[in-house]
Design an enzyme around this catalytic site. Structure first.
Site, PDB file in Angstrom:
ATOM      1  N   LYS A  64      24.216   4.005  -7.523  1.00  0.00           N
ATOM      2  CA  LYS A  64      24.768   2.716  -7.539  1.00  0.00           C
ATOM      3  C   LYS A  64      24.194   2.140  -7.898  1.00  0.00           C
ATOM      4  O   LYS A  64      22.766   1.599  -7.719  1.00  0.00           O
ATOM      5  CB  LYS A  64      25.167   3.228  -6.700  1.00  0.00           C
ATOM      6  CG  LYS A  64      26.309   2.472  -6.280  1.00  0.00           C
ATOM      7  CD  LYS A  64      26.752   1.914  -4.689  1.00  0.00           C
ATOM      8  CE  LYS A  64      27.897   1.023  -4.540  1.00  0.00           C
ATOM      9  NZ  LYS A  64      28.675   0.965  -3.356  1.00  0.00           N
ATOM     10  N   SER A 133      33.270   1.419  -3.541  1.00  0.00           N
ATOM     11  CA  SER A 133      32.519   0.486  -4.612  1.00  0.00           C
ATOM     12  C   SER A 133      31.773   1.613  -5.109  1.00  0.00           C
ATOM     13  O   SER A 133      31.112   1.631  -5.977  1.00  0.00           O
ATOM     14  CB  SER A 133      31.978  -0.345  -3.828  1.00  0.00           C
ATOM     15  OG  SER A 133      30.640  -0.088  -2.809  1.00  0.00           O
ATOM     16  N   SER A 157      33.293   2.527   0.986  1.00  0.00           N
ATOM     17  CA  SER A 157      32.453   2.454  -0.034  1.00  0.00           C
ATOM     18  C   SER A 157      32.088   3.766  -0.448  1.00  0.00           C
ATOM     19  O   SER A 157      32.107   3.873  -1.484  1.00  0.00           O
ATOM     20  CB  SER A 157      31.616   1.601  -0.543  1.00  0.00           C
ATOM     21  OG  SER A 157      32.442   0.411   0.238  1.00  0.00           O
TER      22      SER A 157
END
Length: 430
Positions: A64, A133, A157
Site C-alpha cells: 500500500k 483505503s 480500511s
C-alpha cells in the site's frame, strides 16, 4: 506458494495478469519489475539449492502506497508527496525482504488512507468501488495480480475492501505488526494487516513480519511460525446486532442468516441479544462509543496534519481539513475521557467473550456500492479498530455475483485462536 512453479515463473504469471487487467482496475501506482525479477531469480536459486529463507521466500507482495518502500516512490495519493522517496523500507517491508519476498509494486490508497479516493475500480464490476483505503491492495489480490498485499486499517480500511473484492482480510491485534515507516493517522488506532487470496497466505505473511521484526513494547503474533494454526471448530459465537444492520439490504441479511444456519447445523451455538440481555447491553455501549472512535483518530492526527494544512492547505482534501477542525474543538480532557472509555470497553469485551470463540457479523453492509468517490460504509468495522481487536474478513457470501465478507472478531492477543476458527469456517462453508 504451492511449489509447482519457480518464483520467477510465478512472478511472470503475476506480471501477465497485471498487464492484462490493470489498465481497467488501476490497482497499482508504481511497479518495479526489474527489482522484482532480480529478487525472484535469487529466490529461485535458493529453492533449487534447498535453502529457502522462509515460507514466503519468492512470494510476490504488493505494498500500500502509505508504506515506505526503498526503490519506489511513496506518495500517499497526495500531491504534496508526489515523487517522494524514502531512503529505507518500512519495518514490514524490510522484514519481508529479509524473508525473500518479492516486492513488486505500490498500490493505490485514498489520500493519506482517509481522504480522497484514488482511481482503482472493483475487480468484479468497474463501476463499483473497491473499498478504501487499501483500495489497490484488495483489487490487486481480488483479480489475481498478486497473491498477497499489505494494507492498513484505522477504521475500516482493510477488511471493507477485502469484503468488496472477494478476498481474505486479516487485521491482527493492535500493535502486533510493526507500523514503523507507515505514514501515520492515529497512533492508537492504526493497524498493519494483510490482504490475501487464501487465509494461509495472509497468516504466513503476518507471521513472518512479526517474527523477523517484532514490535517495540508489544507482543509477537500468537503462534507465529512456519505453519498456520490448525482449523478448530468453534463451540459458541456471539452474533452482533449493532448499528450497521440498519444499512443492510434484505438479500445480504438473508445470506448472513443462511451462514448462521449452516453453523448451527454443524453444532456451533450462536448466541445473541435475543437470548442473552447482556449481549444487548454490550451492543448498546459499542454503538454509543463508535462516534468517539473517530474523535480519537481526529485528535491523534494533529501531527503531522496541522503542519500540512499550514503549509499546503489548498492541496489537501476536505476530509483531512474537516478532521483537523474537529480536533481543534477538543480539549485534552475530552481526549483523555475517550481513552478511558475505550479502556473500559476493551475490558467489557474481554469479559463478554469469556466462554465464546468470538463475535460474528458482516465485514461490510452489503456488496460494493456503485461509484468510485464513496468507498462504502465503515460502520461494521469501526468497533474492531477502535478497540484494537483481531479480525478477519472471510469471502463467504455471494450476492448476485458480488462478494460480501463475513467478519470474525476476537479478544485482543487471541489471533491464533481466531485464525483456527476462521480456517474451520472456510473449510466447512466455502
Amino acid at each position: 506458494m504451492a511449489g509447482r512453479r519457480t518464483p520467477r515463473e510465478f512472478l511472470e504469471r503475476c506480471v501477465e495478469v497485471i498487464a492484462a487487467r490493470d489498465k481497467k482496475v488501476k490497482a497499482f501506482v508504481t511497479l518495479n519489475l526489474a527489482a522484482a525479477r532480480k529478487s525472484a531469480d535469487a529466490a529461485t536459486q535458493r529453492y533449487k539449492s534447498g535453502n529457502p529463507l522462509s515460507p514466503v521466500d519468492g512470494c510476490p507482495v504488493a505494498v500500500k502506497d502509505i508504506i515506505a518502500t526503498a526503490g519506489m516512490p511513496t506518495q500517499m495519493n497526495s500531491p504534496i508527496f508526489k515523487g517522494w522517496r524514502s531512503r529505507h523500507d518500512a519495518a514490514c517491508v524490510a522484514a519481508l525482504r529479509q524473508s525473500g519476498a518479492v516486492i513488486i509494486g505500490k498500490t493505490v490508497t485514498t489520500e493519506f488512507a482517509i481522504g480522497r479516493s484514488g482511481p482503482t475500480t472493483n475487480p468484479f464490476d468497474p463501476n463499483r468501488t473497491p473499498g478504501g483505503s487499501s483500495s489497490g491492495s484488495a483489487a490487486a489480490v481480488g483479480c489475481g495480480m498478486v497473491p498477497v498485499a499489505l494494507g492498513t486499517q484505522t477504521q475500516g480500511s482493510l477488511l471493507r475492501p477485502a469484503s468488496y473484492c472477494g478476498v481474505v482480510g486479516f487485521k491482527p491485534t493492535i500493535g502486533t505488526l510493526h507500523t514503523g515507516g507507515i505514514h501515520p493517522l492515529s497512533a492508537t488506532c492504526d493497524h498493519l494487516g494483510v490482504i490475501a487470496g487464501t487465509l494461509e497466505d495472509a497468516w504466513r505473511v503476518a507471521s513472518q513480519i512479526s517474527l523477523v521484526i517484532g514490535t517495540p513494547a508489544s507482543h509477537f503474533l500468537s503462534a507465529a511460525g512456519p505453519e498456520p494454526p490448525l482449523p478448530q471448530k468453534p463451540r459458541k459465537l456471539i452474533r452482533l446486532y449493532t448499528r450497521g444492520w440498519a444499512e443492510v439490504d434484505s438479500d445480504t441479511r438473508q445470506a448472513f442468516d443462511e451462514i448462521l444456519a449452516k453453523l448451527r447445523a454443524r453444532g456451533v451455538e450462536i448466541a445473541s441479544r435475543h437470548d442473552n440481555p447482556d449481549i444487548g447491553r454490550l451492543e448498546e455501549q459499542l454503538d454509543d462509543g463508535m462516534d468517539g472512535a473517530l474523535a480519537i483518530v481526529a485528535y491523534e492526527m494533529k501531527w503531522p496534519y496541522e503542519e500540512y494544512i499550514a503549509r499546503f492547505e489548498k492541496r489537501l482534501g476536505p476530509r483531512i481539513r474537516d478532521l483537523i477542525d474537529r480536533a481543534h474543538k477538543m480539549t485534552p480532557v475530552d481526549y483523555e475521557n475517550l481513552i478511558v472509555n475505550r479502556r473500559r470497553m476493551k475490558e467489557l469485551v474481554r469479559q463478554s467473550l469469556m466462554g465464546y470463540d468470538g463475535f460474528i457479523t458482516l465485514a461490510a453492509s452489503g456488496p460494493a456500492s456503485v461509484g468510485l468517490n464513496y468507498t462504502g460504509s465503515r460502520t461494521f468495522l469501526v468497533y474492531g479498530s477502535w478497540l484494537g481487536l483481531p479480525a478477519f474478513a472471510l469471502p463467504l457470501i455471494d450476492a448476485d455475483g458480488l462478494p460480501v465478507g463475513i467478519q470474525l472478531l476476537g479478544v485482543g492477543g487471541a489471533d491464533a485462536a481466531l485464525y483456527a476458527t476462521a480456517s474451520w469456517m472456510l473449510r466447512e462453508l466455502s
